[in-house]
Write a protein that holds these residues in place. Structure first.
Motif, short mmCIF file in Angstrom:
data_model
loop_
_atom_site.label_atom_id
_atom_site.label_comp_id
_atom_site.label_asym_id
_atom_site.label_seq_id
_atom_site.Cartn_x
_atom_site.Cartn_y
_atom_site.Cartn_z
N THR A 15 -44.81 75.10 32.23
CA THR A 15 -45.55 76.33 31.93
C THR A 15 -44.92 77.51 32.67
O THR A 15 -44.26 77.35 33.70
N TYR A 16 -45.13 78.68 32.09
CA TYR A 16 -44.67 79.93 32.70
C TYR A 16 -45.70 81.02 32.40
O TYR A 16 -46.12 81.17 31.25
N THR A 17 -46.07 81.77 33.43
CA THR A 17 -47.03 82.87 33.25
C THR A 17 -46.29 84.20 33.28
O THR A 17 -45.49 84.46 34.19
N SER A 56 -39.11 78.10 35.31
CA SER A 56 -40.01 76.96 35.44
C SER A 56 -39.31 75.80 36.12
O SER A 56 -39.94 74.85 36.56
N THR A 92 -50.02 82.42 29.65
CA THR A 92 -49.28 81.27 30.18
C THR A 92 -48.77 80.48 28.99
O THR A 92 -49.57 79.98 28.18
N GLU A 94 -46.58 77.33 27.35
CA GLU A 94 -46.17 75.97 27.67
C GLU A 94 -45.01 75.60 26.76
O GLU A 94 -45.11 75.72 25.53
N TYR A 117 -42.66 76.57 22.16
CA TYR A 117 -43.62 77.17 23.09
C TYR A 117 -44.94 77.46 22.38
O TYR A 117 -44.95 77.93 21.24
N ASN A 119 -49.04 79.16 23.39
CA ASN A 119 -49.74 79.90 24.44
C ASN A 119 -50.93 79.10 24.95
O ASN A 119 -51.15 77.95 24.56
N GLN A 120 -51.72 79.74 25.84
CA GLN A 120 -52.82 79.02 26.49
C GLN A 120 -53.92 78.63 25.50
O GLN A 120 -54.75 77.78 25.80
#
Lengths: 139, 142
Positions: A15-17, A56, A92, A94, A117, A119-120
């Motif tokens: 994950t990356y925010t 990440s 965030t 994923e 990818y 999203n949340q």
């Protein structure tokens, strides 16, 4: 030579925010001054997703470690992004990477890595396709 | 100023983008921004050890210049697909130029997509990358 059995291998999700300060840092590095990126809820520059995987620690470097390749023996041949839905600051994402192809051409090893990818909320937002060339040992 | 789908024609050239010369400091900055700390972009000794005659720019930095070129024309957030093939290395102090052309308009099913091709070349016309793209543009009405 790259082991062909790595084809189909998938990697753990990461994950990356997305942070505004990281966007500013990216814009300064590129020399991009479009005021659209100063908006409250700005779009992201087309290649900003490059840093999702690098920051990440689970992206290309992680993939390469798994297949026993050093990053300085890799050449980037092709890169493609398909933007499926907007990504916002504060989201965030994923990512999940997979080795989708391994082949030899002109005496060189090619490896295709696709990272999907979401999203949340679970909405697919981006498809990242990288084609890399692995240089021979001891060159 | 928005660019509208109706105003774009196949064959249109995008305005050239001439970037400032790539600098060593920029490569350090881009390493930090992107998280790509491959030392061939920042450490001359390592670059030489792998057979280069000095540090080289990140391919993704050059692709980012192309992204800037596309959004300068189509608007930030307009890009739907962007693909490049890397051809040549870029060294510090080199100046690169982005050029592109519209190849297709897709006007069906409520879509207003525009496709095109781009190249990024050095001042000596050496090819750094070529690619293609799809952008979505607003319509004047509806």
């Amino acid at each position: 030579m790259l082991e062909p059995s790595h084809k189909g291998k998938t990697f753990p999700p990461f994950t990356y925010t997305i942070e505004r300060s990281k966007l500013r840092e990216f814009l300064l590095a590129v020399g991009e001054d479009d005021p659209a990126y100063d908006a409250g809820d700005p779009p992201l520059p087309p290649t900003f997703p490059t840093l999702f995987a690098f920051w990440s620690g689970s992206g290309l470097e992680g993939v390469l470690a798994q297949v026993g390749v050093e990053i300085y023996n890799v050449l980037h041949s092709e890169q493609e992004y398909e933007y499926l839905a907007p990504i916002h600051i504060g989201d965030t994402v994923e990512g999940q990477a997979a080795i989708t192809n391994i082949y030899q051409k002109a005496g060189m090893d090619f490896m295709e890595i696709v990272t999907d990818y979401k999203n949340q909320a679970g909405v697919p937002v981006l498809k990242d396709r990288a084609l890399i060339i692995v240089r021979g040992e001891g060159g | 100023m928005a660019r509208y789908f109706e105003d774009v024609n196949v064959g249109d050239e995008l305005p050239e983008l001439v970037k400032d010369p790539v600098s060593e400091t920029q490569l350090v900055r881009y390493s930090g921004a992107s998280g790509d700390f491959n030392p061939i972009h920042t450490v001359p000794r390592v670059a030489q050890e792998v057979g280069l005659d000095g540090i080289i720019a990140h391919g993704m930095l050059i692709m980012a210049f192309g992204g800037q070129f596309l959004t300068a024309w189509a608007g930030a957030g307009a890009v739907r697909r962007y693909k490049v093939r890397f051809s040549g290395m870029t060294k510090p102090s080199e100046t690169v130029v982005c050029r592109g052309q519209i190849t297709e308009k897709i006007d069906e099913g409520g879509q207003s997509l525009v496709r095109g091709r781009l190249t990024i070349k050095g001042a000596d016309e050496s090819l750094k990358l070529k690619g293609d793209f799809t952008v979505e543009l607003p319509r004047k009405s509806g």
